[in-house]
Design an enzyme around this catalytic site. Sequence first.
Site, short mmCIF file in Angstrom:
data_model
loop_
_atom_site.label_atom_id
_atom_site.label_comp_id
_atom_site.label_asym_id
_atom_site.label_seq_id
_atom_site.Cartn_x
_atom_site.Cartn_y
_atom_site.Cartn_z
N HIS A 1 0.83 -1.19 0.00
CA HIS A 1 0.00 0.00 0.00
C HIS A 1 0.88 1.25 0.00
CE1 HIS A 1 -3.86 -2.16 1.61
NE2 HIS A 1 -3.41 -2.68 0.47
N GLU B 1 1.06 3.74 2.05
CA GLU B 1 1.64 4.08 3.35
C GLU B 1 2.95 3.31 3.57
OE1 GLU B 1 -1.40 3.04 2.60
OE2 GLU B 1 -2.92 3.69 4.06
N CYS C 1 -1.75 -1.29 7.40
CA CYS C 1 -0.95 -0.07 7.34
C CYS C 1 -1.01 0.71 8.65
CB CYS C 1 -1.45 0.83 6.21
SG CYS C 1 -1.20 0.09 4.60
N ARG D 1 -5.35 -2.17 -26.32
CA ARG D 1 -4.05 -2.15 -26.97
C ARG D 1 -2.97 -2.56 -25.96
NH1 ARG D 1 -2.93 3.83 -28.09
NH2 ARG D 1 -3.74 3.51 -26.01
N ASP E 1 -20.02 -4.69 -36.06
CA ASP E 1 -18.64 -4.23 -35.86
C ASP E 1 -17.65 -5.39 -35.72
OD1 ASP E 1 -19.96 -1.87 -35.74
OD2 ASP E 1 -19.23 -1.27 -33.77
N LEU F 1 -27.60 0.97 -25.44
CA LEU F 1 -27.48 2.29 -24.78
C LEU F 1 -28.85 2.75 -24.32
CD1 LEU F 1 -25.02 4.04 -27.28
CD2 LEU F 1 -24.49 3.40 -24.92
N CYS G 1 -5.59 1.06 6.07
CA CYS G 1 -6.31 -0.16 6.44
C CYS G 1 -5.84 -0.64 7.81
CB CYS G 1 -6.11 -1.25 5.40
SG CYS G 1 -4.40 -1.85 5.34
#
Lengths: 348, 348
Positions: free
Chosen positions: A47, A49, A83, A203, A196, A288, A74
């Site tokens: 983490h 911290e 932490c 990528r 499509d 949508l 945490c």
Amino acid sequence: MFYMQMALKEAVKDHPRTWKNPKVGAVIVKDDQILARGHHEIFGGPHAEVNAINHLADEESAQGATMYVTLEPCSHTGKTPPCAKMIVETGITTVVIGEVDPNPLVSGKGIEYLESHHVKVIVLNTPLAANDAYRFYFRNHRPLITLKYAMTADGRINFSNGQRSRLTGQEAFNDNQDLRQNTQAILVGMNTLKIDDPELTVRNGAIFSLIRIVVTHNVDEIKFSNKLFQTATKESPVWVMANQDPQKTVPENVKIIVKSGWTAANISEYLADVGIQSLLVEGGSQVLNQFVAEKQFNRIVTYVTPLLFGNQALPVLTGIGLQEPLKLSLASVETLANDVKLVFERSN
Amino acid sequence: MFYMQMALKEAVKDHPRTWKNPKVGAVIVKDDQILARGHHEIFGGPHAEVNAINHLADEESAQGATMYVTLEPCSHTGKTPPCAKMIVETGITTVVIGEVDPNPLVSGKGIEYLESHHVKVIVLNTPLAANDAYRFYFRNHRPLITLKYAMTADGRINFSNGQRSRLTGQEAFNDNQDLRQNTQAILVGMNTLKIDDPELTVRNGAIFSLIRIVVTHNVDEIKFSNKLFQTATKESPVWVMANQDPQKTVPENVKIIVKSGWTAANISEYLADVGIQSLLVEGGSQVLNQFVAEKQFNRIVTYVTPLLFGNQALPVLTGIGLQEPLKLSLASVETLANDVKLVFERSN
């Protein structure tokens, strides 16, 4: 606030490598001197911290220091030790927190631990935008849903019904890749799949699991020869939200999830139950429309592109109309070469 | 270039008070000292060059000076005496011109006059955007046509067919007033007239004649009780481009212009013939579609507003579809409170 700003900048340094974990940054300060900085670098890694403490030139120097950390530390042992305990052991005596952790496993408990160990805690209200999905998921037990589409200057998304139109330029395309890299699941409908034939990949490959989803009301229409299924891997599986199990053999890493009536609401619910914090809906217009009509979205990202398609072209939303206008608020405007990216948030 | 930039800034100081005249600015410089500045302030008033000369503290000081003027000085006697002559008489020996005047009455003749009177002339290429309509009109004998619409984030312009929707906020509204103030004619179709009952006026009144036009293929559908006709004045008349003369009595300052088939092309031609340099088409979707389908426009101004209207609402363009996508280029992006103004230019 200066040091908190620095911690917030620190937090997003390795965006999006923290995946389902929140982005967190930490700065340790004493006598107006910055002793160390750190951030959560990668999912499963230490983490922020801990990284900040490990970056101290001399651990002794942190005695009586202040830690600025963007999210509540945490106090539970997860993938890494707590932490809050390490902060106390390092001798830090003040912790300034940007935001209380919305995760119920942590929320308030880190603060409690620190205070019960005589550390002074100051809680600011500087939530990090990059943690929007994380926050939303834990507060609402629903994924943060982003609807994304590219539209022409006359509000159309495809010139002819049966054929794909590439609308935007390279910069908007790259931006869309970033959107995908920062989501945990992408969803499209059957028309988009057919027309499509998208991979919906990122990528250079997704850093972590990117679940690619297609929704269908007629599973037997699906062709498993589509690129989506051909590119299914363990890291980037494909889920089919279908009305029933298909007759055909299902390829490896393709999961069929059956329900008689998939709605935007129960898709959202299902994803929440399996721990998915963010969903990117990439169309088409019917899907949508379903998410809009059911008000199952938080954000809209649209790329407005300098074209006119006219009346015969596909509109952004197709299907059942809205009872009344839906109000949004404008969140950001960005010019990407010849395209304009507009981000809206839902406000009712 | 520094002084030309100054002259260009000077030119737009009283925008849009020059009406059909070009905006022009002039700066007189000698030994790197600014002796005077001036601009064309109001239609029919003195030209920029004359104002600059009149602002000289001492007219003798301009002997051997350089004038930077954004547009070629005139050499003809119009509403005011020729500037080129006055420049020569003042003893200015160099004139730096930002743009050759596209008006054939002036074009090249001012330069010729100056050079034949032994004034050195340097022509730069720094056309002033505020003179776009003036330039376009004289080069093409057509008005510069701007299509304007406000659309939702899903590309709709009206929620329900029979009722007006006010889409944008105050800043976009004000911006639209500026658009109107800077055009010489505004045009709408019959649906807009019926549904919106607009005045198409400019707040605080137009400074010069603003011709408001409605196009109809059925003149007898027109109600002269509409605000448009009720507000017709000599300064701001209403023209009806109609298929035939109406049966009803036509109110004062309303002119009926009859042609059996008004198209975008012959509207443009008609307006050019009567000397109108700029036209703003404000809708509705059928009229916008007509201008788009005929490629009779130069610019699109759209205000994208944070609403979703859905599938039943009116799209930007209605009517005959386009044979192929029409390419635009993005000219500018401006955030106006919660709305986004996008300006596109036609590129094919």
